[in-house]
Structure formats: C-alpha cells, structure tokens
Design a protein around this motif. Structure first.
Motif, PDB file in Angstrom:
ATOM      1  N   VAL A  20      31.244 -20.170  22.736  1.00 55.48           N
ATOM      2  CA  VAL A  20      31.135 -20.921  21.504  1.00 55.48           C
ATOM      3  C   VAL A  20      32.083 -20.523  20.448  1.00 55.48           C
ATOM      4  N   GLY A  21      31.649 -19.313  20.187  1.00 57.87           N
ATOM      5  CA  GLY A  21      32.277 -18.572  19.083  1.00 57.87           C
ATOM      6  C   GLY A  21      33.797 -18.535  19.507  1.00 57.87           C
ATOM      7  N   VAL A  22      34.282 -18.426  20.958  1.00 56.01           N
ATOM      8  CA  VAL A  22      35.660 -18.302  20.916  1.00 56.01           C
ATOM      9  C   VAL A  22      36.335 -19.812  20.796  1.00 56.01           C
ATOM     10  N   ALA A  23      35.707 -20.802  21.146  1.00 56.04           N
ATOM     11  CA  ALA A  23      36.245 -21.889  21.101  1.00 56.04           C
ATOM     12  C   ALA A  23      36.368 -22.536  20.013  1.00 56.04           C
ATOM     13  N   SER A  85      25.742 -26.001  17.380  1.00 57.43           N
ATOM     14  CA  SER A  85      25.745 -25.375  18.587  1.00 57.43           C
ATOM     15  C   SER A  85      25.457 -23.758  18.381  1.00 57.43           C
ATOM     16  N   VAL A  86      26.437 -23.094  17.491  1.00 55.66           N
ATOM     17  CA  VAL A  86      26.085 -21.701  17.007  1.00 55.66           C
ATOM     18  C   VAL A  86      24.920 -21.449  16.361  1.00 55.66           C
ATOM     19  N   VAL A  87      24.459 -22.227  15.591  1.00 54.59           N
ATOM     20  CA  VAL A  87      23.014 -22.068  14.991  1.00 54.59           C
ATOM     21  C   VAL A  87      21.979 -22.199  16.166  1.00 54.59           C
ATOM     22  N   LEU A  88      21.869 -23.083  16.969  1.00 55.75           N
ATOM     23  CA  LEU A  88      20.875 -23.348  17.969  1.00 55.75           C
ATOM     24  C   LEU A  88      20.884 -22.022  18.784  1.00 55.75           C
ATOM     25  N   GLY A 128      23.998 -26.239  24.429  1.00 56.54           N
ATOM     26  CA  GLY A 128      25.056 -26.851  25.425  1.00 56.54           C
ATOM     27  C   GLY A 128      25.274 -28.361  25.113  1.00 56.54           C
ATOM     28  N   LEU A 129      23.975 -29.064  25.025  1.00 53.75           N
ATOM     29  CA  LEU A 129      24.365 -30.527  24.905  1.00 53.75           C
ATOM     30  C   LEU A 129      25.278 -30.734  23.911  1.00 53.75           C
TER      31      LEU A 129
END
Length: 222
Positions: A20-23, A85-88, A128-129
């Motif tokens: 996620v951090g890369v995307a 998403s990063v926080v979760l 992921g969702l």
C-alpha cells in the motif's frame, strides 16, 4: 492458535501494508501514449496526486493537481480509502504482534491474546477491502472512458500502480482471514470437563475407604 499460522498471517499482512505504501506514491496509476514521429512521441501518466509527461528524450514534467475540490469524486474517494488502508494496516500489525503466542507484550492470558490477534485479522481484512475498492473504482473509470467512443479527452490505460494495489489487497485479505479463522477454531475446541479429572480422585478415595474398612474388620477378629 497455530504459531505457524500466526507468522504466515503476519507476513501476509505486513507485505500488504508495505505494498500500500508503494502504491500510493506510484506515478503510473494510468498511462497514455501520444504517438507521432520519433521526436514528438510522449507518454502521459497520472496518479492520485499529480499528472506527468515524458518525451522521447527522457525529460519528465510533473504538475500537481491544483485544487482538491476541483478533482473528480472518484479520485477524492480513492485518496481517502488508500489513507484509511494505511491506518487500518498499522492497527492490524500492532494488534497481531501483541496477540501472537510468541509475543510477551500481552502477558500469559492466551485467550485474550487470541482475541487481540483476531481483531488484528479484522483490521487486515478492512485494509484489503479499502485498497481493493480504491483501485477497482479507479480502474473502472479508466476503462469506462477508454471504451466510450464519445469521450473527447485523452484515453488512458491501467498502470502498474493499480496492479500493486490489487496485490496488496489480496495479501491483506488472505492474512486477515487466516487470523480470524484460526482464532475461531481455537474457541470451538471443547474444554475438559471437571468430572473427567475428579473421577480418579473419587475412585482412589473410595478405594482407601474400603482398605480402611478391611483393616478394621481384621483387627476386630484379633
């Protein structure tokens, strides 16, 4: 819970969190090539934050989106979902590390640790969702404009940033499902009933009483 399942789930969730951090900062969420002669051929690409262009000489020119309110709704929603998403994922990593059996952070209460690990699995699933919804919504708008013959603007194609996001969402969901089902299987195990332990004690006690009576009977005849 099986420690191997915990480690595998943690690795899957961690990889999903890293991707996620890369995307998010990846520039190639959508790309388009403007063909001409060798000199004028250029590539246009965008992500959630900026629009860039490069020519055949390799010169890149990027321009950040000037206003948040002027952006399309799906771009604003994709930004919010990716940040969520990063926080979760961060919460999921912390909860899983605390709930693992090999971790000393949660003490020796393994029932509580299992529940905390299950909560970490739920966070991974939510991560992921959020990622899947964000990148899929973004890709839907790309394909909708690409196959629309009446669309007057530049037609883009799906970039590598979206594929990284899909991989991230898949890994996070798999890791979260492993944690949740592993914790559920532990709670379904039947505990040992008290009478199974005390049965031998009662039997030995009755045996000792019978031994006492037999000794008393022998002494009575002496």
């Amino acid at each position: 819970m099986d420690p191997i399942v915990e480690v595998v789930a943690l690795l899957l969730g961690f990889l999903g969190w890293v991707l996620v951090g890369v995307a998010i900062p990846n520039r190639y969420w959508k790309t388009s090539t403007v063909d001409g002669n060798v000199i004028t051929t250029s590539t246009i690409y965008e992500n959630l934050w900026m629009s860039c262009a490069t020519d055949s000489t390799g010169v890149h020119n990027c321009r950040e989106f000037p206003s948040l309110l002027a952006l399309s709704g799906y771009i604003q929603a994709s930004r919010a979902l990716m940040i969520a998403s990063v926080v979760l994922g961060t919460f999921g990593l912390v909860a899983t590390l605390i709930g693992m059996q090999c971790s000393k952070a949660g003490g020796e209460n393994y029932v509580l640790k299992g529940r905390i690990a299950g909560i970490g699995g739920v966070f991974f699933i939510l991560q992921g969702l959020c990622t899947m919804i964000s990148v899929s919504w973004y890709a839907f708008n790309i394909t909708q404009d690409f196959f629309n013959p009446l669309f007057p603007g530049t037609k883009y194609e799906i970039g590598e940033g979206l594929y990284i996001g899909w991989c991230s969402g898949t890994l996070s969901i798999c890791g979260g499902v492993c944690l949740v089902f592993a914790c559920k299987s532990d709670t379904d195990e039947k505990p040992a009933y008290p009478y199974q332990v005390s049965r031998g004690t009662i039997y030995s006690a009755s045996t000792s009483r019978r031994g006492a009576h037999s000794t008393y009977d022998k002494n009575a005849y002496v």
